[in-house]
Design an enzyme around this catalytic site. Structure first.
Site, mmCIF file in Angstrom:
data_model
loop_
_atom_site.group_PDB
_atom_site.id
_atom_site.type_symbol
_atom_site.label_atom_id
_atom_site.label_comp_id
_atom_site.label_asym_id
_atom_site.label_seq_id
_atom_site.Cartn_x
_atom_site.Cartn_y
_atom_site.Cartn_z
ATOM 1 N N SER A 229 18.902 -31.367 -20.612
ATOM 2 C CA SER A 229 19.494 -30.661 -19.468
ATOM 3 C C SER A 229 18.655 -30.721 -18.191
ATOM 4 O O SER A 229 19.150 -30.359 -17.127
ATOM 5 C CB SER A 229 19.731 -29.196 -19.817
ATOM 6 O OG SER A 229 20.899 -29.088 -20.584
ATOM 7 N N LYS B 64 20.135 -32.405 -15.272
ATOM 8 C CA LYS B 64 21.244 -31.842 -14.493
ATOM 9 C C LYS B 64 20.939 -31.638 -13.009
ATOM 10 O O LYS B 64 21.730 -32.045 -12.152
ATOM 11 C CB LYS B 64 21.721 -30.527 -15.135
ATOM 12 C CG LYS B 64 22.389 -30.737 -16.509
ATOM 13 C CD LYS B 64 22.622 -29.402 -17.216
ATOM 14 C CE LYS B 64 23.239 -29.593 -18.599
ATOM 15 N NZ LYS B 64 23.334 -28.307 -19.327
ATOM 16 N N TYR C 44 27.132 -38.620 -19.275
ATOM 17 C CA TYR C 44 26.403 -37.356 -19.413
ATOM 18 C C TYR C 44 25.491 -37.405 -20.643
ATOM 19 O O TYR C 44 24.324 -37.022 -20.586
ATOM 20 C CB TYR C 44 27.391 -36.181 -19.504
ATOM 21 C CG TYR C 44 26.734 -34.893 -19.912
ATOM 22 C CD1 TYR C 44 25.953 -34.172 -19.009
ATOM 23 C CD2 TYR C 44 26.851 -34.417 -21.224
ATOM 24 C CE1 TYR C 44 25.317 -32.999 -19.404
ATOM 25 C CE2 TYR C 44 26.222 -33.245 -21.618
ATOM 26 C CZ TYR C 44 25.454 -32.544 -20.704
ATOM 27 O OH TYR C 44 24.819 -31.395 -21.092
ATOM 28 N N TYR D 178 19.686 -20.810 -17.838
ATOM 29 C CA TYR D 178 20.864 -20.270 -18.536
ATOM 30 C C TYR D 178 20.898 -18.748 -18.447
ATOM 31 O O TYR D 178 20.619 -18.167 -17.412
ATOM 32 C CB TYR D 178 20.894 -20.726 -19.999
ATOM 33 C CG TYR D 178 20.622 -22.184 -20.163
ATOM 34 C CD1 TYR D 178 21.496 -23.113 -19.609
ATOM 35 C CD2 TYR D 178 19.495 -22.632 -20.817
ATOM 36 C CE1 TYR D 178 21.248 -24.459 -19.740
ATOM 37 C CE2 TYR D 178 19.241 -23.982 -20.946
ATOM 38 C CZ TYR D 178 20.116 -24.887 -20.409
ATOM 39 O OH TYR D 178 19.859 -26.196 -20.529
ATOM 40 N N VAL E 196 16.945 -28.997 -24.116
ATOM 41 C CA VAL E 196 16.771 -28.761 -25.551
ATOM 42 C C VAL E 196 15.826 -29.764 -26.203
ATOM 43 O O VAL E 196 15.437 -29.593 -27.352
ATOM 44 C CB VAL E 196 18.122 -28.743 -26.318
ATOM 45 C CG1 VAL E 196 18.941 -27.538 -25.920
ATOM 46 C CG2 VAL E 196 18.888 -30.033 -26.098
HETATM 47 N N1 GLN Z 1 22.680 -32.878 -24.168
HETATM 48 C C1 GLN Z 1 22.573 -31.473 -24.385
HETATM 49 C C2 GLN Z 1 23.925 -30.819 -24.528
HETATM 50 O O1 GLN Z 1 24.812 -31.045 -23.753
HETATM 51 C C3 GLN Z 1 21.818 -30.847 -23.267
HETATM 52 C C4 GLN Z 1 21.704 -29.348 -23.409
HETATM 53 C C5 GLN Z 1 20.403 -28.794 -22.977
HETATM 54 O O2 GLN Z 1 19.392 -29.477 -22.804
HETATM 55 N N2 GLN Z 1 20.380 -27.501 -22.797
HETATM 56 O O3 GLN Z 1 24.145 -30.094 -25.458
#
Ligand code: GLN
Length: 601
Positions: A64, A67, A189, A241, A259
């Site tokens: 993420s 992003k 993505y 988040y 993550v």
């Molecule tokens: N690729 C992961 C997902 O979409 C990214 C989520 C994350 O890093 N929080 O679930």
């Protein structure tokens, strides 16, 4: 030498290595293979110095943290209004993978949750998903300062299992956020999440944001300052988040986690932080990563709303034209009327990044001083940057002072800065001479254009009797210089003459050190009636400064050897001349001490 901040980071890393809270992400099967104890920290300053400790080179997937950087690319490609129409900027308080849209607009609430990120990925420039992927890969690579590549195992693993994200993509299609088949953009993505980075890469990406969008080492611009502002805003409110509020409250830096175990945090203008530790807390943020940022923020007071720089820091010191008059030798007919006004010239030595608050502080100081001072010199050589609003405030000050018969000028402006409507001088001395000339003009005093001086009129020969003077004159040898010609070079020792200036002007110059522009500092400008190179009479054979003609010059040269020979016969002549010389040197020393006093204050 071990840098103190490195010592600090080493200790922090050692202390937090014992922390074993949380679990490695496993909902993407391939991520479950990560070493739970891997731990790296990297902090990169905006001038590109990287402090690193632990597994700072180990590669993992960005997830993420991609992003905000893809959001920057979408803003650059589509413009802010268009992007805002597709994806909001409200914190959701939801988990990253929540299946939710704004109930009123149907748009994802922000670009940091998956719904907003998947929509953002489809917004970057490109005629098809392949071109869009190239755009994403190269945009993130510019932020990192190296070519990033995809970890195909992780990509495939997520693509094979990412049903929830597929649901989100179709939901976006249903609400008209995406027009076409959303699946190719969704694969992009997944690919962007699988880009491989080290925490060193992350720290450089964060430092690029901290540095206004320019990579600190490559110098390449990854985003405009306006895009960076938007990106940091959403990172502040949505980057962590449903922990974003507590994070901003406690740590107080725009941040983003993934993550894969990475976290970035940005302290604008100062540095970027990258942490890697795959054990995640229940919200999905790296547990040690959060602890690192929390401790760094607490120990160094990094909270963006904490007690930061005060505006007063923009002004380093103030001194006046009494302490630092111009180095132009002026006749007494000029110095006498000038003296009572010297205090109306003020030097303001500025420093650092000049923003609105700093310029406001400076303008208030000028307003306070304007009761007794009229001419202000801004010494800019320690200013590293200036915002348009700061420049605007300074221009307004200049205009106001001009209207009231005063002036605001600048000196030593760094090459990357401009002040369009303010007179700028290469050194403080040129600036103060200009201010003195303004005062003289207002007083109706001619600034003393040098005229021809007869040998007997030199102050150096005051008190010498007529007969001795006639003998001395017979030793003087006439010479001349063209404008720009050098009379003596600093360090030279092959000429034992002192020079009496009959007409024209010379400048005495010290080199400012080994700089590319060969910068010179004017120590004095001398004209008719002045003497230069007189230290030879005191046995100083090596020239202490360079002397160059500013215009055509006529002079008389007096060799020390010839003078000493004459002095055998006329000892009183030598005493009188050395007496005059001592008096002049005492005056110069007094002036130098005054300046040292002002600069030390
Ligand atoms: N690729 C992961 C997902 O979409 C990214 C989520 C994350 O890093 N929080 O679930």
């Amino acid at each position: 030498m071990q840098l103190p901040f490195q010592t600090y980071l080493d200790a922090l890393h050692a202390r937090l290595s014992g922390m074993r809270d949380g679990d490695v992400a496993s909902y993407i099967p391939e991520l479950a293979k990560a070493d739970p104890d891997a731990f790296g920290i990297c902090v990169v300053t905006t001038d590109g110095y990287a402090y690193a400790v632990g597994d700072s080179e180990q590669r993992f997937t960005i997830q993420s943290i991609s992003k905000p950087f893809v959001y920057a690319a979408a803003l650059a490609d589509r413009g802010r209004d268009f992007v805002l129409g597709k994806v909001g900027v409200e914190p959701s308080g939801d988990a990253f993978n929540s299946i939710s849209l704004n109930p009123r607009t149907g748009a994802p609430v922000n670009p940091m949750i998956n719904a907003g990120a998947i929509a953002t990925t489809s917004l970057v420039a490109g005629v098809d998903a392949i071109e869009q992927w190239q755009r994403i890969e190269s945009a993130l690579s510019v932020f990192a300062g190296r070519r990033l590549g995809v970890d195909h195992a992780v990509y495939m693993s997520e693509s094979n299992t990412g049903f929830r994200n597929r649901a989100i993509a179709w939901m976006l299609r249903n609400f008209g956020i995406n027009q076409d088949d959303p699946m190719p953009a969704l694969e992009n993505y997944f690919r962007q999440c699988a880009l491989e980075v080290s925490c060193r890469d992350l720290a450089f990406m964060a430092a690029t944001l901290a540095n206004g969008g320019v990579h600190p080492l490559t110098g390449e611009r990854a985003a405009t300052a306006g895009e960076v502002e938007s990106v940091l805003s959403v990172m502040s409110t949505c980057g962590m988040y449903d922990y974003a509020g507590s994070w901003l409250y406690e740590v107080g830096m725009p941040a983003k986690s993934g993550v894969g175990g990475g976290i970035i945090a940005v302290l604008p203008g100062r540095f970027g932080i990258g942490v890697f530790s795959p054990r995640l807390d229940e919200i999905g943020n790296s547990a040690r990563g959060i602890a690192v940022c929390r401790e760094l923020s607490r120990d160094f007071g990094l909270h963006v709303f904490g007690p930061g720089n005060t505006s007063a820091l923009a002004l380093n010191r103030v001194y006046s034209g009494v302490e630092a008059p111009s180095r132009r030798a002026r006749p007494a007919s000029v110095t006498a009327p000038l003296a009572p006004h010297a205090a109306s010239i003020r030097y303001l030595e500025l420093q650092g990044e000049l923003a609105l608050d700093g310029a406001e502080h400076i303008s208030r100081k000028i307003a306070e001083m304007a009761t007794e001072a009229r001419h202000f010199i801004l010494d800019m050589h320690r200013v590293s940057g200036m915002t348009p609003s700061a420049s605007n405030v300074l221009h307004q000050c200049a205009r106001h002072l001009e209207e009231t018969g005063g002036s605001l000028v600048a000196a030593r402006l760094p090459a990357m800065l401009t002040l369009d409507e303010i007179a700028c001088f290469t050194d403080n001395d040129q600036a103060v001479e200009w201010c003195e000339n303004q005062i003289l003009a207002a007083l109706g005093v001619a600034p003393g254009i040098p005229s021809i001086v007869l040998p007997g009129e030199f102050a150096l020969f005051n008190g010498v009797d007529g007969a001795s003077l006639a003998r001395l004159e017979s030793l003087l040898v006439r010479g001349s210089l063209k404008a720009g010609e050098v009379l003596m070079w600093a360090g030279a020792g092959d000429d034992d003459r002192l020079f009496l200036i009959l007409t024209g002007e010379v400048s005495v110059l010290l080199s400012r050190g080994p700089r590319a522009d060969g910068g010179e500092q004017r120590v004095a400008t001398l004209g008719a009636g002045d003497v230069v190179g007189e230290m030879v009479l005191l046995g100083q054979a090596t020239r202490m400064a360079t002397v160059r003609a500013d215009m055509a010059v006529d002079y008389l040269g007096l060799s020390r050897a010839a003078f000493e020979q004459l002095a055998v016969e006329l000892p009183q002549l030598k005493i009188t001349v050395l007496d005059n010389l001592a008096r002049e040197l005492a005056r110069k020393l007094g002036q130098a001490n005054q300046l040292i006093g002002a600069l030390a204050a």
